[in-house]
Design a protein around this motif. Structure first.
Motif, PDB file in Angstrom:
ATOM      1  N   SER A 117      -3.544  -4.911  -1.255  1.00  0.00           N
ATOM      2  CA  SER A 117      -3.427  -3.514  -0.829  1.00  0.00           C
ATOM      3  C   SER A 117      -1.964  -3.140  -0.692  1.00  0.00           C
ATOM      4  N   PRO A 118      -1.650  -1.848  -0.654  1.00  0.00           N
ATOM      5  CA  PRO A 118      -0.262  -1.444  -0.414  1.00  0.00           C
ATOM      6  C   PRO A 118       0.253  -1.862   0.961  1.00  0.00           C
ATOM      7  N   ARG A 119      -0.633  -1.948   1.956  1.00  0.00           N
ATOM      8  CA  ARG A 119      -0.195  -2.361   3.299  1.00  0.00           C
ATOM      9  C   ARG A 119       0.043  -3.863   3.379  1.00  0.00           C
ATOM     10  N   ASP A 120      -0.808  -4.621   2.731  1.00  0.00           N
ATOM     11  CA  ASP A 120      -0.723  -6.073   2.742  1.00  0.00           C
ATOM     12  C   ASP A 120      -1.100  -6.563   1.345  1.00  0.00           C
ATOM     13  N   PRO A 121      -0.101  -6.783   0.493  1.00  0.00           N
ATOM     14  CA  PRO A 121      -0.373  -7.124  -0.904  1.00  0.00           C
ATOM     15  C   PRO A 121      -1.078  -8.458  -1.109  1.00  0.00           C
ATOM     16  N   VAL A 122      -1.144  -9.288  -0.073  1.00  0.00           N
ATOM     17  CA  VAL A 122      -1.732 -10.622  -0.224  1.00  0.00           C
ATOM     18  C   VAL A 122      -3.161 -10.712   0.314  1.00  0.00           C
ATOM     19  N   TRP A 123      -3.438 -10.133   1.494  1.00  0.00           N
ATOM     20  CA  TRP A 123      -4.673 -10.475   2.189  1.00  0.00           C
ATOM     21  C   TRP A 123      -5.652  -9.329   2.432  1.00  0.00           C
ATOM     22  N   GLU A 124      -5.210  -8.088   2.499  1.00  0.00           N
ATOM     23  CA  GLU A 124      -6.109  -7.026   2.986  1.00  0.00           C
ATOM     24  C   GLU A 124      -7.181  -6.646   1.970  1.00  0.00           C
ATOM     25  N   TYR A 125      -8.422  -6.622   2.440  1.00  0.00           N
ATOM     26  CA  TYR A 125      -9.542  -6.149   1.622  1.00  0.00           C
ATOM     27  C   TYR A 125      -9.718  -4.652   1.847  1.00  0.00           C
ATOM     28  N   VAL A 126      -9.677  -3.883   0.785  1.00  0.00           N
ATOM     29  CA  VAL A 126      -9.872  -2.436   0.901  1.00  0.00           C
ATOM     30  C   VAL A 126     -11.316  -2.129   0.510  1.00  0.00           C
ATOM     31  N   LEU A 127     -12.171  -2.061   1.532  1.00  0.00           N
ATOM     32  CA  LEU A 127     -13.604  -1.867   1.303  1.00  0.00           C
ATOM     33  C   LEU A 127     -14.178  -0.711   2.124  1.00  0.00           C
ATOM     34  N   SER A 128     -13.340  -0.027   2.883  1.00  0.00           N
ATOM     35  CA  SER A 128     -13.817   1.078   3.706  1.00  0.00           C
ATOM     36  C   SER A 128     -12.902   2.285   3.564  1.00  0.00           C
ATOM     37  N   ASN A 129     -13.439   3.451   3.900  1.00  0.00           N
ATOM     38  CA  ASN A 129     -12.644   4.676   3.842  1.00  0.00           C
ATOM     39  C   ASN A 129     -11.473   4.621   4.813  1.00  0.00           C
ATOM     40  N   LEU A 130     -11.689   4.008   5.980  1.00  0.00           N
ATOM     41  CA  LEU A 130     -10.613   3.926   6.966  1.00  0.00           C
ATOM     42  C   LEU A 130      -9.463   3.073   6.456  1.00  0.00           C
ATOM     43  N   THR A 131      -9.773   1.924   5.887  1.00  0.00           N
ATOM     44  CA  THR A 131      -8.712   1.066   5.341  1.00  0.00           C
ATOM     45  C   THR A 131      -7.977   1.778   4.209  1.00  0.00           C
ATOM     46  N   ALA A 132      -8.735   2.470   3.365  1.00  0.00           N
ATOM     47  CA  ALA A 132      -8.105   3.219   2.268  1.00  0.00           C
ATOM     48  C   ALA A 132      -7.173   4.291   2.820  1.00  0.00           C
ATOM     49  N   GLU A 133      -7.597   4.978   3.874  1.00  0.00           N
ATOM     50  CA  GLU A 133      -6.767   6.021   4.501  1.00  0.00           C
ATOM     51  C   GLU A 133      -5.437   5.435   4.966  1.00  0.00           C
ATOM     52  N   LEU A 134      -5.499   4.287   5.610  1.00  0.00           N
ATOM     53  CA  LEU A 134      -4.286   3.636   6.097  1.00  0.00           C
ATOM     54  C   LEU A 134      -3.398   3.192   4.947  1.00  0.00           C
ATOM     55  N   CYS A 135      -4.013   2.763   3.867  1.00  0.00           N
ATOM     56  CA  CYS A 135      -3.240   2.356   2.687  1.00  0.00           C
ATOM     57  C   CYS A 135      -2.550   3.543   2.033  1.00  0.00           C
ATOM     58  N   PHE A 136      -3.258   4.668   1.931  1.00  0.00           N
ATOM     59  CA  PHE A 136      -2.626   5.869   1.384  1.00  0.00           C
ATOM     60  C   PHE A 136      -1.405   6.268   2.215  1.00  0.00           C
ATOM     61  N   ASP A 137      -1.520   6.129   3.523  1.00  0.00           N
ATOM     62  CA  ASP A 137      -0.415   6.500   4.407  1.00  0.00           C
ATOM     63  C   ASP A 137       0.776   5.558   4.276  1.00  0.00           C
ATOM     64  N   SER A 138       0.547   4.372   3.754  1.00  0.00           N
ATOM     65  CA  SER A 138       1.597   3.349   3.730  1.00  0.00           C
ATOM     66  C   SER A 138       2.361   3.278   2.407  1.00  0.00           C
ATOM     67  N   THR A 139       1.976   4.082   1.424  1.00  0.00           N
ATOM     68  CA  THR A 139       2.632   3.997   0.120  1.00  0.00           C
ATOM     69  C   THR A 139       3.028   5.368  -0.406  1.00  0.00           C
ATOM     70  N   ASP A 140       4.080   5.398  -1.192  1.00  0.00           N
ATOM     71  CA  ASP A 140       4.506   6.642  -1.837  1.00  0.00           C
ATOM     72  C   ASP A 140       3.897   6.796  -3.231  1.00  0.00           C
ATOM     73  N   PHE A 141       3.206   5.761  -3.713  1.00  0.00           N
ATOM     74  CA  PHE A 141       2.564   5.866  -5.025  1.00  0.00           C
ATOM     75  C   PHE A 141       1.334   6.760  -4.925  1.00  0.00           C
ATOM     76  N   ARG A 142       1.221   7.718  -5.822  1.00  0.00           N
ATOM     77  CA  ARG A 142       0.020   8.567  -5.827  1.00  0.00           C
ATOM     78  C   ARG A 142      -1.182   7.802  -6.362  1.00  0.00           C
ATOM     79  N   VAL A 143      -0.930   6.942  -7.335  1.00  0.00           N
ATOM     80  CA  VAL A 143      -1.993   6.121  -7.926  1.00  0.00           C
ATOM     81  C   VAL A 143      -1.607   4.650  -7.788  1.00  0.00           C
ATOM     82  N   SER A 144      -2.505   3.871  -7.225  1.00  0.00           N
ATOM     83  CA  SER A 144      -2.287   2.437  -7.100  1.00  0.00           C
ATOM     84  C   SER A 144      -3.528   1.689  -7.572  1.00  0.00           C
ATOM     85  N   PHE A 145      -3.299   0.507  -8.127  1.00  0.00           N
ATOM     86  CA  PHE A 145      -4.389  -0.382  -8.507  1.00  0.00           C
ATOM     87  C   PHE A 145      -4.341  -1.620  -7.628  1.00  0.00           C
TER      88      PHE A 145
END
Length: 243
Positions: A117-145
């Motif tokens: 994930s953008p917040r934790d490139p090694v360990w974080e599982y992005v499987l919920s809307n809340l986690t995704a929200e936090l990830c969006f807030d942590s990166t300047d990239f509009r599109v991330s894979f």
């Protein structure tokens, strides 16, 4: 420009080779791998060789980092730790050196690329809307894979709205020309979304579309390799169920 994006190969040469062939047939210009070339599967050297030959960018996944010693095996499940130790004892020095040079995050064509994930490139599982929200807030990239979860899915956030997401099936096309996106192509070598076919994604950078793909591969061959290596049988069994 057309790009094939894959993740979580996990030593499954049969799946990786099938995806490479499918991507070539689709006429892609580049391949990007979001990490975990090794771990679980029985052909790590072959997977690294394929990535070295065919991928323009490769990230380090947590299993890659465990094999190189950058992460402690105490943080892994019993099966994952056994596979990592076996991989450490099996791979060539050249493979070990190649893996040691990888990073868990990168960028290409203005797109953010992260193993987890953008917040934790090694360990974080992005499987919920809340986690995704936090990830969006942590990166300047509009599109991330992202990879890591072994599940084909995507999250998006429109301006002024909360993040929302869902799992994705083969053939689903995303319009990534607007809004923010976190996109997981799914796992090539060990899918966990109920579809045993190798997962990957076809990104058209010019058209700004992303299409989910699934490719049949020789599951029995991958299972036979795992069993011949005397790795836990569960690692072979799960491949036929996509679990």
């Amino acid at each position: 420009m057309q790009v094939a994006i894959c993740s979580d190969i996990h030593g499954n040469r049969h799946a990786f080779a099938a995806v490479i062939a499918a991507a070539r047939e689709a006429g892609v210009d580049e391949m990007w791998c979001l990490g975990d070339l090794v771990g679980y599967g029985a052909e790590p050297d072959a997977c690294v060789a394929l990535a070295d030959e065919h991928c323009a960018l490769v990230l380090a996944g947590n299993h890659d980092l465990a094999v190189t010693g950058a992460l402690s095996l105490e943080d892994f499940s019993r099966g994952a730790a056994l596979a990592a130790r076996w991989t450490q004892q099996t791979i060539t020095p050249d493979t070990m050196e190649w893996l040691s040079e990888l990073s868990p995050e990168g960028t290409r064509q203005g797109i953010g690329l992260f193993h987890a994930s953008p917040r934790d490139p090694v360990w974080e599982y992005v499987l919920s809307n809340l986690t995704a929200e936090l990830c969006f807030d942590s990166t300047d990239f509009r599109v991330s894979f992202i990879g890591h979860s072994h599940v084909a899915l995507s999250f998006t956030r429109e301006e002024g709205e909360p993040a929302s997401g869902t799992t994705r099936r083969a053939g689903t096309e995303l319009d990534v020309s607007v809004h923010e996106w976190l996109i997981n192509p799914g796992s090539t070598g060990q899918p966990r979304d109920g579809d045993p076919r190798a997962a990957w994604l076809l990104l058209d950078i010019d058209a700004k579309t992303a299409v989910y793909q699934r490719t049949e591969y020789d599951i029995a061959g991958a299972q036979a390799a795992i069993r011949a290596a005397r790795l836990p049988d569960s690692l072979a069994e799960r491949l036929q169920y996509g679990q």
